[in-house]
Write a protein that holds these residues in place. Structure first.
Motif, mmCIF file in Angstrom:
data_model
loop_
_atom_site.group_PDB
_atom_site.id
_atom_site.type_symbol
_atom_site.label_atom_id
_atom_site.label_comp_id
_atom_site.label_asym_id
_atom_site.label_seq_id
_atom_site.Cartn_x
_atom_site.Cartn_y
_atom_site.Cartn_z
ATOM 1 N N SER A 191 0.820 -1.210 0.000
ATOM 2 C CA SER A 191 0.000 0.000 0.000
ATOM 3 C C SER A 191 0.852 1.257 0.000
ATOM 4 N N LEU A 192 2.091 1.165 0.423
ATOM 5 C CA LEU A 192 2.973 2.322 0.469
ATOM 6 C C LEU A 192 4.360 1.893 0.042
ATOM 7 N N LYS A 193 4.939 2.585 -0.926
ATOM 8 C CA LYS A 193 6.218 2.184 -1.498
ATOM 9 C C LYS A 193 7.214 3.326 -1.411
ATOM 10 N N VAL A 194 8.440 3.014 -1.079
ATOM 11 C CA VAL A 194 9.496 4.013 -0.996
ATOM 12 C C VAL A 194 10.032 4.294 -2.393
ATOM 13 N N SER A 195 10.233 5.554 -2.714
ATOM 14 C CA SER A 195 10.797 5.924 -4.001
ATOM 15 C C SER A 195 12.305 6.075 -3.865
ATOM 16 N N LEU A 196 13.049 5.277 -4.604
ATOM 17 C CA LEU A 196 14.503 5.292 -4.550
ATOM 18 C C LEU A 196 15.059 5.520 -5.940
ATOM 19 N N PRO A 197 16.217 6.172 -6.056
ATOM 20 C CA PRO A 197 16.817 6.388 -7.376
ATOM 21 C C PRO A 197 17.303 5.071 -7.977
ATOM 22 N N GLU A 198 17.299 5.016 -9.314
ATOM 23 C CA GLU A 198 17.735 3.793 -9.981
ATOM 24 C C GLU A 198 19.230 3.527 -9.776
ATOM 25 N N SER A 199 20.005 4.593 -9.509
ATOM 26 C CA SER A 199 21.453 4.435 -9.372
ATOM 27 C C SER A 199 21.894 4.139 -7.950
ATOM 28 N N ILE A 200 20.948 3.865 -7.043
ATOM 29 C CA ILE A 200 21.332 3.622 -5.653
ATOM 30 C C ILE A 200 22.173 2.349 -5.551
ATOM 31 N N PRO A 201 23.288 2.377 -4.815
ATOM 32 C CA PRO A 201 24.108 1.164 -4.667
ATOM 33 C C PRO A 201 23.325 0.057 -3.968
ATOM 34 N N VAL A 202 23.547 -1.162 -4.410
ATOM 35 C CA VAL A 202 22.865 -2.325 -3.854
ATOM 36 C C VAL A 202 23.902 -3.317 -3.361
ATOM 37 N N ILE A 203 23.781 -3.738 -2.124
ATOM 38 C CA ILE A 203 24.656 -4.763 -1.540
ATOM 39 C C ILE A 203 23.804 -5.982 -1.235
ATOM 40 N N GLU A 204 24.210 -7.126 -1.751
ATOM 41 C CA GLU A 204 23.439 -8.344 -1.566
ATOM 42 C C GLU A 204 24.161 -9.319 -0.634
ATOM 43 N N PHE A 205 23.427 -9.877 0.283
ATOM 44 C CA PHE A 205 23.915 -10.939 1.158
ATOM 45 C C PHE A 205 23.046 -12.175 0.909
ATOM 46 N N HIS A 206 23.660 -13.261 0.548
ATOM 47 C CA HIS A 206 22.924 -14.491 0.271
ATOM 48 C C HIS A 206 22.961 -15.393 1.504
ATOM 49 N N HIS A 207 21.800 -15.855 1.889
ATOM 50 C CA HIS A 207 21.663 -16.719 3.057
ATOM 51 C C HIS A 207 21.160 -18.091 2.607
#
Length: 265
Positions: A101-117
């Motif tokens: 119902s509510l979504k955060v607006s983030l820039p497309e160039s935001i850095p993404v760090i992934e941790f796999h579990h």
């Protein structure tokens, strides 16, 4: 005290003069009261015409106090859903998007760090048949991390060259240094990014220099408010003021200028 004898006629004229003075004083007071009354009505009229309007009767002083000291309590609304990004679940050959119902607006160039579990604390075997579970998809759980500003020291390392031939023949060796970008302030640690950060915090975010000094001090950066003031003044006088003067010259070349005369609060 010297005594002066006057006639009855002069005495009566003096009494009349005193009465006239008292009448004039009363009249002046009435005029001042009328002027103040008209000024007040004029200010109210201007406020209604040019000021911000609101249907709610808000106590501005109380609001300012609450936003300063009780900002979290004033702005919090427990009825709003917790914002998060759309969660994508991959199941074999198709993707299913979870609606929020509510979504955060983030820039497309935001850095993404992934941790796999991959490890399951309760074990990776089926509790019914005890066979090993087989991976068939993934699920994302997004978290927004807001990191504080960083202080980075940039070193421009330049190569230095000399003429060995002149040095071997006894001549004075020619020494040259590689070119590198000039400093914003000669002989200073200041960078364009640092000055822009200080100016943005002060003039856009409204953070005084003494607070910025304390903020960077908590990270071990001893950057005094006097130093930041010097950087700002130098940047204005040597870099921004020439641009401002050029803009003024360009504007004055026009015969007609548009101005916005809305009352500023």
């Amino acid at each position: 005290m010297e005594k002066v004898t006057i006639s009855k006629e002069e005495y009566e004229q003096l009494l009349k003069l005193n009465e006239t003075v008292k009448s004039l004083q009363t009249y002046v007071l009435e005029l001042e009261s009328t002027v103040n009354f008209l000024k007040e009505h004029l200010n109210v009229s201007k406020a209604h015409r040019f000021g911000s309007s609101s249907e709610k009767n808000v106590n501005l002083k109380q609001m300012s106090f609450d936003l300063l000291f009780n900002e979290s309590e004033v702005l919090a609304d427990s009825s709003l859903p917790e914002p998060n990004l759309a969660t994508i679940t991959t199941v074999k050959e198709h993707q299913r998007s979870k609606k929020n119902s509510l979504k955060v607006s983030l820039p497309e160039s935001i850095p993404v760090i992934e941790f796999h579990h991959s490890e399951i604390l309760e074990g990776s075997t089926c509790p019914h048949c005890q066979h090993e579970l087989v991976k068939f998809g993934t699920k994302e759980h997004d978290h927004l991390v807001l990191a504080p500003a960083r202080a980075v020291l940039v070193k421009d390392i330049t190569d230095i060259y000399k003429c060995e031939h002149c040095e071997n023949t006894g001549e004075k060796a020619v020494i040259k240094e590689a070119d590198y970008p000039p400093s914003v302030i000669p002989g200073s640690l200041a960078s364009a990014e640092a000055i822009a950060q200080i100016a943005n915090e002060k003039f856009v975010q409204g953070t005084p220099l003494y607070r910025q000094e304390k903020y960077w001090g908590r990270f071990g950066v001893n950057l005094t408010r006097q130093t930041m003031s010097n950087w700002l003044l130098y940047a204005v006088s040597h870099h921004l003021e020439p641009i401002y003067n050029n803009l003024c010259q360009q504007i004055l070349k026009h015969e007609v200028l548009h101005t916005d005369e809305t009352v500023l609060q």
